[in-house]
Write a protein that holds these residues in place. Structure first.
Motif, PDB file in Angstrom:
ATOM      1  N   THR A 418       0.828  -1.175  -0.090  1.00  0.00           N
ATOM      2  CA  THR A 418      -0.111   0.017  -0.001  1.00  0.00           C
ATOM      3  C   THR A 418       0.952   1.399  -0.048  1.00  0.00           C
ATOM      4  O   THR A 418       0.216   2.164  -0.344  1.00  0.00           O
ATOM      5  CB  THR A 418      -0.846   0.268   1.254  1.00  0.00           C
ATOM      6  N   LYS A 419       1.994   1.321   0.370  1.00  0.00           N
ATOM      7  CA  LYS A 419       3.038   2.400   0.429  1.00  0.00           C
ATOM      8  C   LYS A 419       3.832   2.478  -0.724  1.00  0.00           C
ATOM      9  O   LYS A 419       4.909   2.538  -0.848  1.00  0.00           O
ATOM     10  CB  LYS A 419       3.884   2.439   1.737  1.00  0.00           C
ATOM     11  N   VAL A 420       2.902   2.753  -1.715  1.00  0.00           N
ATOM     12  CA  VAL A 420       3.704   3.086  -3.016  1.00  0.00           C
ATOM     13  C   VAL A 420       3.303   4.226  -3.899  1.00  0.00           C
ATOM     14  O   VAL A 420       2.117   4.738  -3.603  1.00  0.00           O
ATOM     15  CB  VAL A 420       3.557   1.756  -3.890  1.00  0.00           C
ATOM     16  N   SER A 421       3.814   4.476  -5.032  1.00  0.00           N
ATOM     17  CA  SER A 421       3.355   5.600  -5.854  1.00  0.00           C
ATOM     18  C   SER A 421       3.750   5.258  -7.248  1.00  0.00           C
ATOM     19  O   SER A 421       5.133   4.705  -7.370  1.00  0.00           O
ATOM     20  CB  SER A 421       4.216   7.005  -5.429  1.00  0.00           C
ATOM     21  N   GLY A 422       2.724   5.313  -8.110  1.00  0.00           N
ATOM     22  CA  GLY A 422       3.192   5.038  -9.585  1.00  0.00           C
ATOM     23  C   GLY A 422       2.953   3.374  -9.784  1.00  0.00           C
ATOM     24  O   GLY A 422       3.757   2.937 -11.053  1.00  0.00           O
ATOM     25  N   ALA A 423       2.669   2.692  -8.989  1.00  0.00           N
ATOM     26  CA  ALA A 423       2.677   1.231  -9.374  1.00  0.00           C
ATOM     27  C   ALA A 423       1.242   0.895  -9.944  1.00  0.00           C
ATOM     28  O   ALA A 423       0.416   1.897 -10.115  1.00  0.00           O
ATOM     29  CB  ALA A 423       2.681   0.423  -7.663  1.00  0.00           C
ATOM     30  N   PHE A 424       1.406  -0.272 -10.463  1.00  0.00           N
ATOM     31  CA  PHE A 424       0.138  -0.720 -11.086  1.00  0.00           C
ATOM     32  C   PHE A 424      -1.113  -0.836 -10.161  1.00  0.00           C
ATOM     33  O   PHE A 424      -0.877  -1.587  -8.945  1.00  0.00           O
ATOM     34  CB  PHE A 424       0.531  -2.241 -11.431  1.00  0.00           C
ATOM     35  N   ASN A 425      -2.029  -0.091 -10.659  1.00  0.00           N
ATOM     36  CA  ASN A 425      -3.125  -0.321  -9.502  1.00  0.00           C
ATOM     37  C   ASN A 425      -4.445  -1.326 -10.142  1.00  0.00           C
ATOM     38  O   ASN A 425      -5.068  -0.982 -11.135  1.00  0.00           O
ATOM     39  CB  ASN A 425      -4.058   1.162  -9.607  1.00  0.00           C
ATOM     40  N   ARG A 426      -4.497  -2.202  -9.262  1.00  0.00           N
ATOM     41  CA  ARG A 426      -5.360  -3.391  -9.772  1.00  0.00           C
ATOM     42  C   ARG A 426      -6.674  -2.981  -9.431  1.00  0.00           C
ATOM     43  O   ARG A 426      -7.755  -3.479 -10.076  1.00  0.00           O
ATOM     44  CB  ARG A 426      -4.792  -4.439  -8.727  1.00  0.00           C
ATOM     45  N   ALA A 427      -7.047  -1.748  -8.605  1.00  0.00           N
ATOM     46  CA  ALA A 427      -8.475  -1.284  -8.662  1.00  0.00           C
ATOM     47  C   ALA A 427      -9.002  -0.503 -10.019  1.00  0.00           C
ATOM     48  O   ALA A 427     -10.130  -0.514  -9.919  1.00  0.00           O
ATOM     49  CB  ALA A 427      -8.550  -0.328  -7.280  1.00  0.00           C
ATOM     50  N   THR A 428      -8.111  -0.085 -10.664  1.00  0.00           N
ATOM     51  CA  THR A 428      -8.530   1.090 -11.561  1.00  0.00           C
ATOM     52  C   THR A 428      -7.971   0.490 -12.903  1.00  0.00           C
ATOM     53  O   THR A 428      -8.345   0.730 -14.105  1.00  0.00           O
ATOM     54  CB  THR A 428      -8.310   2.278 -11.431  1.00  0.00           C
TER      55      THR A 428
END
Length: 746
Positions: A418-428
């Motif tokens: 959860t503590k990421v930025s720019g990662a692959f977003n499985r929700a969207t």
């Protein structure tokens, strides 16, 4: 006549005054003597010249040395004059200090949650101009102790520092100008200013290439840097140079300048930093990206400890103050720990206009729908389930979306990290088959056409002939049939065959239209497998579609951006691009569907989602071969969706939508509803049941003489009759090839 020969000789000058001539003579002798003595001494003082070959070569050497001295001295004078002219030229090009404090080529985006608290940043953040006088004295001292301890004593260059850097570079096997630079703060500031050469987008260079070119270490570049530093020393005083440096230096995490770094990492002003915080920021100047506390907090703290030691050695901190700072290292703010907003901030940036988000040249403020309490609830709920219910080492992923009934997204988790930025977003971003989570749209279409939750349908062996694919015979997850049952129970038990029959009865195009109007934008399957969730969708689309059911049957566009404005402006430039849209199904139909979905949680496959005695509704979903597992549901206040699976489509082992996804949903929503009073769902109970279930047995109540709409299978069922009339004894219309017949879930 004889006397004429005896005439006296004419008087000469020395004989005119006889009485004085003797004195004159007596005084003349000593004078002559005195004149001769210095010459004699001079001759005595001279060293005798050597004769012969040695004397000849000595004379040549003396002449060469005299020539070298003349050339050197005159060249030096010319060089000093030229240097003075160059320094003078640079001096005239230097602007006022105020124009040099913000040197970013692009702007920043600051995101605020629903309460107005800053939780995320994007772009090149500039927190505002600071000066050497108004920042924390600890920060000023830490920077000087770390970067240039003789800053206030040199004229912009430090020969001792340069010599030391060259010695270290050579000892480490590098070139003399590679590695340590020995640069003063003034030289570093000159480099930050790119020697007065602004970035020109039309030059064909990217901004990154421009910055890399500014930092080249060639001899020519170093020489220009030194001259520019001298001009800066002539133009500005020391505190002004330090102010420029503190504002333009990159501090990691997208923060430019001390104020931005203080706000980003500690949530406070640069003027209020304590020694430990100041040491951490000063330590970033060496390698801002690798030492950033949001990248590696332990490494950043170790560097800060070194800075504190230097501050103590140079007298900026007492031994006691240094010990306190070492024992109490800097703590990151909550926003910094969240690594700039994570998945939600990334999603908001992707939904806003590009020229105000990803490519902004302005400083933009975005107000969002995020609720940080709910965000933490989602993260904690996910972590609890994986810590306590999933085997260690599992690489299964999960995603969560929590929103209000109008589509305002309150929390988003796009993966286990959860503590990421720019990662692959499985929700969207992850398109996954929906499985039985799609079935509510089938029943929504039927209810809107006048069907009733108590209409009957028969769960039995059933096949359709698909042109080009042959016969397709769907099966239930349990591979058993329960015979005649109501639509409510069909949904509660997630039966596949009744879902296919109802879909064929109302028409696939009708079902697809209802799903699309509720917000499922992805391409939907064309064949009968549409009813079993063969289509793909994203979690945020599915959750938004369920929000449309909760709000009474109107479409919803999920949104996270409330409004966007430029820093300093009072009026927003744009508002939200989401919310409640047009009506899809009638409100009565929506209330009946909520009633049916409540049975999924209270009596059916979603019972693990129950908590706190609240009225809850939802739907489970498991795709073919268990590659995806879903649970999407709602209370009277919030809608939440959970997806679980593997990124590489590896089948889940022993997981269905009613299992771990339902438990993740429960743990999340239980935390979300802390302090929220219970409210009943807006449901509409149907007429008294016509069919009573007891396991697999069926007891049929007396049937009315003419039921308005009996969607029953088997003998005389309306749906079966319609199918026979259309297809001729159970045939099917054309469509895409279906997936495995046992798609569905428990």
């Amino acid at each position: 006549m004889s006397d004429s020969s005896k005439r006296k000789r004419p008087l000469v000058a020395e004989n005119r005054y006889r009485g004085k001539s003797g004195a004159a003579k007596s005084t003349a002798k000593p004078t002559a003597s005195r004149r001769k003595k210095p010459a004699a001494k001079k001759r005595a003082a001279r060293k005798p010249r050597r004769g012969g070959i040695i004397g000849f070569f000595a004379a040549i050497v003396r002449w060469i040395l005299r020539l070298i001295w003349v050339i050197f001295s005159r060249t030096a004078l010319v060089g000093i004059a030229v240097l003075a002219l160059i320094v003078g030229y640079f001096y005239t090009t230097l602007p006022p200090v105020e124009e040099l404090l913000d040197g970013r080529a692009s702007g920043s985006v600051t995101m605020m949650d629903r309460e107005g608290e800053v939780f995320a940043w994007r772009g090149d953040q500039f927190g505002g101009a600071v000066t050497a006088q108004n920042v924390s004295p600890h920060l000023k001292n830490a920077v000087i102790a770390t970067e240039d301890k003789r800053f206030y004593r040199h004229i912009g260059l430090s020969p001792r520092g340069i010599a030391s850097a060259i010695r270290i570079n050579l000892s480490e096997g590098r070139g003399p100008l590679s590695g340590h630079g020995g640069s003063t703060i003034t030289q570093q500031t000159a480099k930050l200013l790119c020697l007065g050469e602004p970035f020109d987008p039309s030059s064909g260079m990217t901004e990154a290439e421009y910055e890399a070119d500014c930092r080249r270490g060639s001899i020519k570049r170093k020489a220009r840097e030194a001259v520019y530093a001298l001009a800066m020393e002539a133009k500005y005083d020391k505190d002004e140079i330090l102010s420029i440096y503190l504002n333009r230096a990159y501090m990691g995490g997208g923060a430019y300048g001390a104020e931005a770094a203080a706000q980003r990492f500690f949530g406070k002003n640069a003027a209020t930093l304590n020694p430990a915080e100041a040491a951490m920021i000063a330590g970033l100047l060496t390698a801002p990206s690798t030492l950033s506390p949001t990248s590696n907090l332990e490494r950043s703290r170790n560097r800060a400890a070194t800075v504190i030691r230097l501050m103590n050695e140079q007298g900026y901190l007492s031994a006691e103050e240094a010990a306190v700072a070492q024992a109490n290292p800097a703590e990151l703010s909550d926003a910094a720990q969240a690594r700039a907003g994570g998945y939600f901030a990334d999603w908001v940036m992707s939904t806003g206009p590009e020229f105000f988000t990803r490519n902004t040249t302005e400083d933009v403020i975005i107000r969002t729908t995020l609720d940080q309490r709910m965000q933490k609830a989602a993260e904690d709920g996910l972590k609890w389930v994986f810590d306590n219910k999933v085997r260690p080492g599992s690489e299964a992923q999960a995603a969560i979306v929590v929103m209000s009934a109008d589509g305002a997204v309150r929390a988003m988790v796009g993966g286990r990290k959860t503590k990421v930025s720019g990662a692959f977003n499985r929700a969207t971003q992850a398109l996954r088959q929906t499985g039985s989570a799609f079935k509510p749209f089938i029943y929504a279409a039927a209810l809107d056409l006048g069907y009733s939750p108590n209409d009957l349908v028969t769960d039995e062996a059933y096949c359709l002939n698909i042109p080009g694919s042959g016969q397709w015979c769907p099966k239930n997850y349990t591979n058993r049939f329960i015979g005649q049952t109501t639509m409510t129970n069909s949904l509660a038990q997630s039966l596949n065959i009744p879902a296919v029959k109802i879909s064929e009865s109302v028409g696939r195009e009708t079902v697809s239209t209802v799903a699309e109007q509720f917000g499922i934008k992805s391409d939907l399957a064309a064949g009968p497998a549409l009813a079993l969730g063969a289509s793909e969708s994203t979690l945020i689309e599915m959750t938004g579609a369920f929000a449309g059911i909760l709000n009474g049957g109107s479409s919803v566009t999920p949104y996270g951006l409330i409004d966007l404005s430029l820093r300093g402006d009072n009026e927003p430039l744009m508002g939200t691009g989401g919310g409640i849209g047009e009506r899809v199904i009638q409100e009565d139909a929506a209330r009946q569907l909520i009633y049916m979905m409540e049975k999924v949680v209270s009596e059916g496959t979603g019972q693990r989602a129950q908590f706190g005695g609240r009225q809850l509704a939802g739907k489970t979903g498991t795709t073919s071969a268990a590659k995806d597992a879903w649970f999407i549901g709602f209370s009277a206040d919030y809608v939440a969706g959970v997806w679980m699976g593997y990124d590489d489509n590896t089948p889940l082992k022993g997981v269905t939508g009613g299992g771990l996804p339902a438990e993740i949903w429960r743990e999340t929503m239980q935390r979300v509803h802390e302090g929220v009073p219970p409210k009943p769902l807006p449901l509409m109970p149907p007429a008294p049941a016509q069919v009573i279930f007891e396991g697999d047995s069926i007891a049929t109540a007396p049937e009315p003489a003419a039921p308005p709409r009996a969607a029953q299978g088997g003998q005389g069922g309306l749906i079966d009759q319609v199918l026979r009339d259309i297809f001729g004894g159970g045939g099917g219309s054309g469509g895409a090839a279906a997936p495995a017949p046992n798609a569905g879930d428990r």
